[in-house]
Design a protein around this motif. Structure first.
Motif, PDB file in Angstrom:
ATOM      1  N   ASN A 187      49.409  33.182  19.347  1.00 28.13           N
ATOM      2  CA  ASN A 187      50.847  33.362  19.521  1.00 28.13           C
ATOM      3  C   ASN A 187      51.467  32.194  20.306  1.00 28.13           C
ATOM      4  O   ASN A 187      51.941  32.356  21.409  1.00 28.13           O
ATOM      5  N   HIS A 188      51.423  31.022  19.732  1.00 26.06           N
ATOM      6  CA  HIS A 188      51.949  29.867  20.453  1.00 26.06           C
ATOM      7  C   HIS A 188      52.187  28.751  19.457  1.00 26.06           C
ATOM      8  O   HIS A 188      51.647  28.773  18.373  1.00 26.06           O
ATOM      9  N   ASP A 189      52.962  27.795  19.833  1.00 26.81           N
ATOM     10  CA  ASP A 189      53.213  26.574  19.058  1.00 26.81           C
ATOM     11  C   ASP A 189      54.483  25.882  19.510  1.00 26.81           C
ATOM     12  O   ASP A 189      55.188  25.276  18.708  1.00 26.81           O
ATOM     13  N   THR A 190      54.769  25.984  20.782  1.00 24.41           N
ATOM     14  CA  THR A 190      55.887  25.243  21.359  1.00 24.41           C
ATOM     15  C   THR A 190      55.745  23.762  21.056  1.00 24.41           C
ATOM     16  O   THR A 190      54.619  23.268  21.021  1.00 24.41           O
ATOM     17  N   GLY A 217      64.654  39.253  27.284  1.00 23.51           N
ATOM     18  CA  GLY A 217      64.977  38.644  28.585  1.00 23.51           C
ATOM     19  C   GLY A 217      63.838  37.843  29.166  1.00 23.51           C
ATOM     20  O   GLY A 217      64.024  37.102  30.132  1.00 23.51           O
ATOM     21  N   ARG A 218      62.668  37.944  28.562  1.00 25.67           N
ATOM     22  CA  ARG A 218      61.524  37.182  29.085  1.00 25.67           C
ATOM     23  C   ARG A 218      61.724  35.687  28.864  1.00 25.67           C
ATOM     24  O   ARG A 218      62.128  35.240  27.801  1.00 25.67           O
ATOM     25  N   VAL A 219      61.435  34.906  29.888  1.00 30.25           N
ATOM     26  CA  VAL A 219      61.454  33.444  29.775  1.00 30.25           C
ATOM     27  C   VAL A 219      60.084  32.939  30.202  1.00 30.25           C
ATOM     28  O   VAL A 219      59.524  33.420  31.189  1.00 30.25           O
ATOM     29  N   THR A 240      53.165  21.430  28.419  1.00 32.58           N
ATOM     30  CA  THR A 240      52.201  22.492  28.115  1.00 32.58           C
ATOM     31  C   THR A 240      52.649  23.316  26.919  1.00 32.58           C
ATOM     32  O   THR A 240      53.823  23.336  26.553  1.00 32.58           O
ATOM     33  N   THR A 241      51.691  24.031  26.354  1.00 33.75           N
ATOM     34  CA  THR A 241      51.968  24.991  25.291  1.00 33.75           C
ATOM     35  C   THR A 241      51.001  26.149  25.459  1.00 33.75           C
ATOM     36  O   THR A 241      49.959  26.014  26.095  1.00 33.75           O
ATOM     37  N   GLY A 242      51.358  27.285  24.872  1.00 33.52           N
ATOM     38  CA  GLY A 242      50.480  28.447  24.981  1.00 33.52           C
ATOM     39  C   GLY A 242      51.113  29.534  25.817  1.00 33.52           C
ATOM     40  O   GLY A 242      52.340  29.620  25.906  1.00 33.52           O
TER      41      GLY A 242
HETATM   42  C1  SD4 Z   1      56.033  30.465  26.092  1.00 35.90           C
HETATM   43  N1  SD4 Z   1      54.743  28.444  26.173  1.00 35.90           N
HETATM   44  O1  SD4 Z   1      57.157  30.900  25.884  1.00 35.90           O
HETATM   45  C2  SD4 Z   1      55.576  29.258  25.345  1.00 35.90           C
HETATM   46  C3  SD4 Z   1      54.841  29.794  24.176  1.00 35.90           C
HETATM   47  C4  SD4 Z   1      54.523  28.858  23.180  1.00 35.90           C
HETATM   48  O2  SD4 Z   1      55.221  28.729  20.935  1.00 35.90           O
HETATM   49  O3  SD4 Z   1      53.773  27.934  23.356  1.00 35.90           O
HETATM   50  N2  SD4 Z   1      55.199  29.232  22.068  1.00 35.90           N
HETATM   51  O4  SD4 Z   1      55.232  31.019  26.839  1.00 35.90           O
END
Ligand code: SD4
Length: 329
Positions: A187-190, A217-219, A240-242
């Motif tokens: 569930n990621h791909d920022t 509302g989650r950030v 970062t990502t994830g």
């Molecule tokens: C987050 N780091 O909102 C982001 C998630 C992500 O694709 O990598 N989304 O936690």
């Protein structure tokens, strides 16, 4: 006529310019170590396979002697524009209530930064973040306030707020998951994109629709300066990502930049941050986090908790996707 003294002054200035424009060679000489990047600039480094078209757009600007700040913005606008992208921009998967909420931040070589979070209906949150940086005395605007600011600054609210495909995935998720968001490795791909321009200046951008099925509302980490992105022109940049919560618990990006400041290579800094995360978060095998770093000498690093993190590197006119090394072997 040029006097000998003038000539010496001019030659000294010319070498200073060459050296100034090429900090890498200086660093190589001082450390005696070969440094990745070979002193070549510009460089663009970004997360996941959507980094390839993003790097291409950034490269166009950098190869024409453009600024890293423009390059990082234009770069991440590519996945933001793609309605098929399920984790960046308006094509992203929604929160558990069916809202696609967008987070983005940008930071330049002077330490200026701008950010938006929990923003709905705007195609390019990264450009709103840049406007926050350039036009307001603030760093971050969220939710309705961010939307109001965007509309006042010439952005338009998009007709669709969720794509039919994302809506279908949400309906399916609701049936199967009882309205209960879970951490999920996939569930990621920022997109995080950091770049150094021909003048040796660094900038970075990060933009996402955040974790799918999150609480309304989650950030996450992505729009938070120091978590999803940090740039210090004297040292380097990281993104970062994830799973954002895992990154936020240890302020991931700034930790990496501070480690580089204290002498670690980008690769060492990425590995240390990820190892620290694993040490402090006992469930680390259940989620993914990836990190990228670039220092002001043009060296780069990448590391992740789990297998599967990929990053795109554009250097010397070549733009390629690489598999990152990872901890959980
Ligand atoms: C987050 N780091 O909102 C982001 C998630 C992500 O694709 O990598 N989304 O936690």
């Amino acid at each position: 006529m040029t006097s000998r003294r003038d000539f010496i002054k001019k030659s000294a200035l010319a070498s200073a310019l060459v050296l100034g424009g090429n900090k890498l060679l200086r660093a190589e000489k001082e450390s005696g170590e070969r440094v990745q990047g070979d002193g070549k600039k510009p460089i663009v480094l970004s997360t996941w396979s959507h980094g390839i078209p993003a790097n291409d757009a950034a490269w166009k600007i950098l190869s024409a002697n453009g600024k890293a700040l423009d390059a990082v913005e234009q770069g991440v606008m590519v996945p933001e524009s793609d309605p098929k992208n399920r984790s960046v921009g308006l094509g992203g998967l929604p929160d558990r209530d069916g809202h696609v909420t967008l987070d983005a931040c940008i930071m330049d070589e002077k330490g200026n930064c701008g950010s938006v979070a929990f923003l709905e209906g705007i195609l390019h949150p990264i450009s709103v973040a840049r406007k926050v940086m350039e036009k307001t005395p603030h760093v971050m605007l969220v939710g309705d306030g961010a939307l109001q600011f965007a509309l006042e600054n010439g952005f338009t609210k998009n007709d669709y707020i969720i794509t039919p495909e994302a809506k279908e995935a949400w309906e399916k998720w609701k049936k199967e998951n009882n309205y209960n968001p879970k951490g999920d490795k996939a569930n990621h791909d920022t997109i995080g994109l950091i770049a150094i321009d021909a003048a040796g200046d660094l900038s970075g951008a990060c933009t996402t629709s955040g974790l799918a099925w999150k609480y309304h509302g989650r950030v996450g980490d992505s729009p938070i300066i120091g978590d999803g992105l940090f740039v210090d022109n004297e040292v380097g940049a990281a993104c970062t990502t994830g799973k954002g919560e895992a990154v936020m618990k240890i302020c991931g990006s700034i930790v990496v930049v501070e480690m580089m400041r204290n002498g670690k290579t980008p690769q060492q800094a990425c590995e240390e941050m990820i190892k620290r995360m694993a040490k402090k978060q006992s469930d680390w095998k259940d989620f993914q986090v990836g990190v990228l770093a670039l220092n002001s000498n043009g060296e780069h690093g990448a590391f992740a908790l789990q297998k599967g993190f990929q990053y795109a590197l554009a250097v010397d006119g070549e733009n390629k996707l690489y598999d990152s090394d990872y901890l959980n072997k």
